[in-house]
Design an enzyme around this catalytic site. Structure first.
Site, mmCIF file in Angstrom:
data_model
loop_
_atom_site.group_PDB
_atom_site.id
_atom_site.type_symbol
_atom_site.label_atom_id
_atom_site.label_comp_id
_atom_site.label_asym_id
_atom_site.label_seq_id
_atom_site.Cartn_x
_atom_site.Cartn_y
_atom_site.Cartn_z
ATOM 1 N N ALA A 92 0.859 -1.186 0.000
ATOM 2 C CA ALA A 92 0.000 0.000 0.000
ATOM 3 C C ALA A 92 0.893 1.232 0.000
ATOM 4 O O ALA A 92 2.062 1.156 0.385
ATOM 5 C CB ALA A 92 -0.878 -0.010 1.243
ATOM 6 N N GLY A 142 0.434 -5.143 0.652
ATOM 7 C CA GLY A 142 -0.665 -5.154 -0.310
ATOM 8 C C GLY A 142 -0.238 -5.751 -1.647
ATOM 9 O O GLY A 142 -1.080 -6.249 -2.397
ATOM 10 N N GLU A 180 -0.695 -9.322 -1.237
ATOM 11 C CA GLU A 180 -2.144 -9.560 -1.143
ATOM 12 C C GLU A 180 -2.788 -9.535 -2.530
ATOM 13 O O GLU A 180 -3.608 -10.385 -2.860
ATOM 14 C CB GLU A 180 -2.774 -8.509 -0.211
ATOM 15 C CG GLU A 180 -2.376 -8.742 1.244
ATOM 16 C CD GLU A 180 -2.847 -7.640 2.186
ATOM 17 O OE1 GLU A 180 -2.542 -6.468 1.911
ATOM 18 O OE2 GLU A 180 -3.512 -7.956 3.179
ATOM 19 N N GLU A 201 3.784 -5.715 7.227
ATOM 20 C CA GLU A 201 2.962 -4.661 7.843
ATOM 21 C C GLU A 201 3.272 -4.435 9.324
ATOM 22 O O GLU A 201 3.219 -3.295 9.806
ATOM 23 C CB GLU A 201 1.473 -4.991 7.683
ATOM 24 C CG GLU A 201 0.928 -4.784 6.282
ATOM 25 C CD GLU A 201 1.072 -6.001 5.384
ATOM 26 O OE1 GLU A 201 1.887 -6.897 5.699
ATOM 27 O OE2 GLU A 201 0.383 -6.060 4.352
#
Ligand code: 3H9
Length: 701
Positions: A63, A106, A109, A129
């Site tokens: 992210a 992310g 992911e 994270e």
């Protein structure tokens, strides 16, 4: 199609390329672009399979961390990635994700939303994270255990360490390793899968089987290795939910936990630290175009604890070192310690005995200055005394080739005065390593009044090459780190004089999060180091100001800390500390003699006195422009002094407490303890204006 996402076709394979340098973060527009690509290729009858790949140096590294601050400040609502991943999984055409560089957070992911994943051998995949105080928030804790099993998934999500492509392949995270061109291999794989036909595997349809022992062990480890941190435990909870809840419900719970973490002070502190480590590399006036000197060969003067560690840093980076000592005994002792350190690493499996021998072979031990005229940098790591340092710098000034950097590892002395012993002050700089120098990440780079910009730029680059975090500081007694630690240690000792035990002071700060308490730290570093410095600077002390009594007395008794088996504590042969009644007697005797009334001291007072002393001195350092920004001070403390990352460093911590409160307590301490506690004008000003150091830094930049 936006600039962030590029669509193209390779035969009947549609290719979606993420184009958001430098790390292809999932900034606004990226998830939307991927969704558009999926839709476009779904409708394109010529396309029978889809490849998602990253342009430039990496696949999606996660992210966009910069967006988190906007979300927590309320400036922006978070958009979720989940629909994009569901669209990938639900695609009627096979979706192959092609990974190079780092598929992190992310990024992994998104990759797990595809039907298949292929990667180059050098790729890394991970859920880091927790290093930002959060947990995966886009189904990572739900899809990873379904793909890789709970053991590996728990480890990856709770501790944040990535795995290499071969491990990921064996675990089922990847489906194939591509040797050669990634896109070509991914397109071939996609054609193969399309030819085989569907249904294509959906990670979310798999089952994650619970394993209570795995979760229990991970929780126990997290409590030890990530003391006081919420995110690792939260991540384990979330992975465990994957074993008990249906996928959609698990994702919803993961999301709730993610948001709770994201809004926590711990996460804000850790994100501050992440960007801080990168911010310190940016020096106003010294841009990327500043010329740098090449460092191919080095010399180190002094084979003691620091000189030995510094030598290891150079040779670890492949730079040969001439290591000079003044006696053969000291040289042999220093070399033996280096060899022992390397042997320990070999025993721990960090590298092979062959690598160790290669590194040892890069060291040329000697008692003379022979060859010093050939090296690109000379680092002096002799005892902390101005006369000696000047003598050494005068000597190397006569030998070093033009352009050689003359660096001192001084921890307190004036770089300008050291430079005055040479005919080339522009080449002189402080490179202050932290003990153990081969381990600690911090390198304080001390700029003298005449230090050249290219010497600064080269030293900052060298820090990176040596795997250190270089922080540029100005020249004053103790620079940033030690000037502040002096105040922190002073208060720790005063607290002991006023009634706390050394154990209480150390335990309170350890529990608060410091890697170790200040008195135990003194014992580790060697109490004689500070003793020698205090003697050197005695003439500068203001008469009448209170000075700590105990540490000097311990040194007079030959108690230098761990290395002599006794200091604030008594040490057994395994260096295990225990309280020593001799120290309690000494404290009692000295304080009675000085008429100090002993009282019960709370842990809260220990925290406030020691930490606010750091903050107050930090504020002075900012006023004097010795540190460039508050974040530079924070990074120094996070990487060199065992300050807990989830507190963000002393200046950020003060911001989280609130500067009005820090100022109020400083005023109270001033009333009780006198002028040592006079609040720094900057602290007073910001407290009165209701501002933080962070806000001030933005205003003055
Ligand atoms: C996440 O993904 C949460 C999810 O679960 C989704 C929830 C909804 N964002 O480190 P470098 C910048 S959380 C924004 O020097 P390297 C960095 O600041 C995220 N910016 O390069 C620097 O900027 P500048 C999980 C980022 O080659 C520049 O890029 N992912 C981001 O030494 C170069 O960075 C992570 O935690 C980012 N995500 O190392 C990965 N990443 O040049 C964090 C980097 O202005 N990133 N920047 O100073 C890293 O670990 C390293 O940057 C990486 C590259 C290994 C990727």
């Amino acid at each position: 199609m936006s600039d962030l996402i590029i669509f193209s076709k390779q035969g009947s394979v549609g290719v979606i390329t993420v184009n958001n340098p430098p790390v292809n973060a999932l900034s606004p527009g990226v998830p939307e672009g991927i969704a558009d690509g999926l839709k476009q290729f779904a409708e394109d009858a010529e396309v029978k399979a889809i490849v998602l790949i990253g342009g430039g140096r990496t696949f999606i590294a996660g992210a966009d961390i910069k967006e988190f601050g906007k979300i927590t400040s309320g400036a922006k609502r978070e958009s979720t990635l989940l629909p994009v991943m569901l669209a990938m999984e639900d695609s009627a055409k096979p979706v192959v994700v092609a990974i190079h560089g780092t598929a992190f957070g992310g990024g992994l992911e998104v990759a797990m939303g595809g039907h298949y994943r292929v990667a180059v051998p050098s790729a890394l995949v991970g859920q880091p994270e927790v290093k930002l105080g959060i947990i995966p928030g886009a189904a990572g804790t739900q899809r990873l255990p379904r793909l890789a099993g709970v053991e590996l998934a728990t480890k990856m999500c709770a501790f944040g360490e990535p795995v290499k492509a071969d491990v990921a392949l064996a675990a089922g995270i990847l489906d194939r390793i591509i040797d050669g061109d990634l896109l070509t291999g991914a397109v071939a794989f996609a054609n193969e899968m399309a030819d085989k036909g569907g249904p294509y595997p959906k990670p979310r349809d798999r089952t994650a089987t619970g394993n209570a022992a795995v979760f229990a062990e991970a929780r126990a480890t997290a409590k030890k290795t990530h003391r006081n941190q919420a995110a690792p435990l939260a991540a384990i909870d979330a992975v465990e939910l994957a074993t008990t809840l249906p996928f959609a419900e698990g994702c919803q719970r993961e999301r709730e936990i993610f948001e709770k973490c994201l809004f926590s002070t711990q996460s804000k502190a850790m994100i501050h630290s992440f960007f801080g480590e990168r911010e310190v590399a940016k020096i106003p006036g010294i841009g990327k175009d500043t010329p740098v000197r090449e460092i191919k060969r080095a010399a180190v003067i002094g084979a003691g604890t620091m000189g030995g560690g510094i030598t290891m840093n150079f040779v670890n980076a492949g730079i040969p070192v001439i290591l000079k000592e003044s006696s053969s005994e000291a040289l042999e002792r220093g070399l033996a310690i280096i060899r022992k350190n390397y042997s320990n690493s070999v025993a721990k499996g960090r590298f092979s005995a062959e690598v160790m021998e290669q590194r040892m072979a890069l060291i040329t031990p000697q008692l003379t200055y022979d060859g010093f005229d050939q090296v690109d940098i000379i680092t002096e790591a002799a005892f902390e005394g101005m006369a000696l340092k000047k003598e050494i710098f005068a000597a190397i000034d006569g030998i070093a080739k033009p352009g050689c950097i003359l660096a001192s590892n001084t921890s307190t002395l004036s770089i300008d005065e050291i430079a005055s012993a040479t005919s080339r002050p522009a080449d002189v700089i402080g490179t202050h390593y932290f003990s153990p120098a081969n381990v600690m990440r911090l390198l304080e780079i001390v700029r003298g009044a005449a230090t050249g910009s290219d010497v600064i730029a080269t030293s900052m680059g060298l820090a990176k090459k040596l795997n250190k975090v270089g922080v540029l500081v100005g020249n004053c007694r103790g620079f940033v780190g030690n000037r502040m630690i002096h105040c922190y240690g002073r208060e720790a000792q005063f607290l002991v004089e006023e009634g706390a035990t050394p154990q209480q002071v150390d335990a309170a700060l350890y529990q608060w999060g410091m890697a170790m308490g200040p008195l135990a730290m003194g014992d580790l570093a060697g109490l004689d180091v500070g003793w020698r410095i205090r003697k050197e600077f005695k003439h500068l002390e203001k008469p009448g100001l209170r000075v700590p009594m105990v540490a000097d007395e311990l040194c007079e008794m030959g108690r230098f800390g761990q290395k002599t088996g006794a200091g604030w504590y008594l040490y057994d042969d395994k260096r295990k500390p225990s309280p020593d009644p001799v120290v309690d007697d000494l404290i009692g005797r000295l304080t009675a003699g000085a008429g100090i009334a002993r009282r019960t001291i709370s842990d809260e007072e220990i925290i406030e006195r020691t930490l606010y002393a750091l903050v107050n001195e930090g504020a002075r350092i900012l006023e004097e422009k010795i540190a460039l920004r508050p974040v530079d001070i924070d990074v120094i403390y996070l990487t060199g002094y065992g300050f807990p990352v989830y507190r963000g460093g002393p200046m950020f911590y003060a911001d989280t407490v609130g500067l009005p409160e820090v100022y109020r307590r400083a005023k109270e301490f001033e009333a009780q303890h006198g002028e040592l506690w006079e609040p720094a004008p900057l602290l007073k000003k910001l407290a009165e204006e209701g501002k933080t150091f962070t806000q001030w830094a933005k205003e003055v930049s």
